[in-house]
Scaffold this active site. Structure first.
Site, PDB file in Angstrom:
ATOM      1  CG  PHE A 174      27.497  58.829  37.072  1.00 47.79           C
ATOM      2  CD1 PHE A 174      26.417  59.464  36.464  1.00 47.79           C
ATOM      3  CD2 PHE A 174      27.314  57.546  37.555  1.00 47.79           C
ATOM      4  CE1 PHE A 174      25.183  58.830  36.351  1.00 47.79           C
ATOM      5  CE2 PHE A 174      26.092  56.905  37.444  1.00 47.79           C
ATOM      6  CZ  PHE A 174      25.024  57.553  36.834  1.00 47.79           C
ATOM      7  CB  CYS A 175      27.216  64.318  39.362  1.00 46.72           C
ATOM      8  SG  CYS A 175      28.834  65.136  39.362  1.00 46.72           S
ATOM      9  CB  THR A 176      25.453  67.319  35.684  1.00 45.30           C
ATOM     10  OG1 THR A 176      24.193  66.891  36.181  1.00 45.30           O
ATOM     11  CG2 THR A 176      25.254  68.007  34.341  1.00 45.30           C
TER      12      THR A 176
END
Length: 289
Positions: A185-187
């Protein structure tokens, strides 16, 4: 009284062959200037990535224009609103990659890694395992300073300082992650999309990307299983699970993230210094612009 939703903020990306990016740069810049939009647009051979803010009418007109190009007809954006313009200027940049990974064989346009929708991820995290009974492990792909603002509970954070470090560090830990279902996951989804493809390429057998990243998770299910805020790259610095700006800020001098508690320290002088740069011995408080 000024409306609290005067500005519409959009963020979006798409991996698609865009070999005329240099030629299109002027068109992007001219239209955004005409519409008084501000923010950053990255144009690359592998696609585009943008963060823009402006009035509702201007944003809508820009998206109609962008989607008139067949390559971007399905271009999806995440929206939020703010009382202030979150960007100070307009930048339209040409880059080699949407996000630098230095892995040219990774081409998301040719096929994504499996993705998991936020509601499904929440259900898995509620249960502690996926639908096949495998333990679920969250894998950070963001830089360490972003993670420090907030992240999922019990996530694996390798403390990388730039995304191009991710391939080497994840390969070094491959054996200890066997038998688990991994969710990168990331922003907003860009980094975890590339990360998941790379992990598949090097032999991970059960890896997903969080569709839409943390911001989509906040929008769909709120803050369950998440601690803190989400760092964003504009004046707001961080958003809470309601997608509202928080009191967290960045130091103008050293760019460190400064929490509300740290802002109470005498070393914190807005626009000049903070406890982080003072501790590092680099306090430009008298000379900073």
């Amino acid at each position: 009284m000024q409306s609290t939703s005067q500005f519409v903020n959009i963020a979006g990306y798409k991996f698609v062959t865009f070999d005329d990016a240099a030629e299109k740069r002027g068109e992007f810049r001219a239209l955004c200037a005409q519409l008084e939009l501000k923010g950053t647009i990255l144009l690359t051979p592998e696609g585009i990535n943008l963060f823009l803010a402006g009035t509702r009418a201007a944003i809508d007109q820009f998206l109609v224009w962008l989607r008139s190009d067949g390559r971007f007809v399905d271009f999806h954006v995440k929206e939020s609103t703010s009382a202030e313009q979150p960007f100070t200027k307009l930048l339209v940049k040409l880059k080699r990659e949407i996000i630098t990974m230095k892995m040219p064989l990774i081409k998301p346009e040719q096929g994504r890694a499996p993705f998991i929708e936020p509601k499904t991820l929440k259900r898995w995290l509620d249960c502690g395992h996926d639908d096949a009974g495998r333990p679920v492990v969250m894998i950070e792909t963001r830089n360490a300073f972003e993670v420090d603002v907030g992240t999922f509970k019990n996530t694996i954070d390798y403390r990388i300082s730039k995304f191009s470090e991710f391939p080497e560090v994840i390969a070094a830990h491959k054996n200890e992650l066997e038998g688990k279902t991994l969710v990168t996951f990331c922003t907003g989804g860009i980094r975890c999309e590339k990360a998941a493809i790379h992990m598949q390429n090097i032999g991970f057998d059960s890896v997903y990307q969080l569709d839409g990243g943390i911001l989509q998770y906040f929008e769909d299910v709120g803050g369950d299983h998440y601690d803190g805020e989400c760092f964003v790259f504009d004046y707001r610095t961080a958003l809470n699970p309601k997608l509202e700006p928080t009191a967290t800020t960045q130091c103008f001098a050293c760019r460190a993230v400064v929490t509300p508690r740290e802002q109470l320290a005498p070393e914190y002088v807005p626009g000049k210094s903070c406890p982080h740069c003072c501790k590092a011995g680099a306090v430009p408080s008298d000379s900073a612009p």
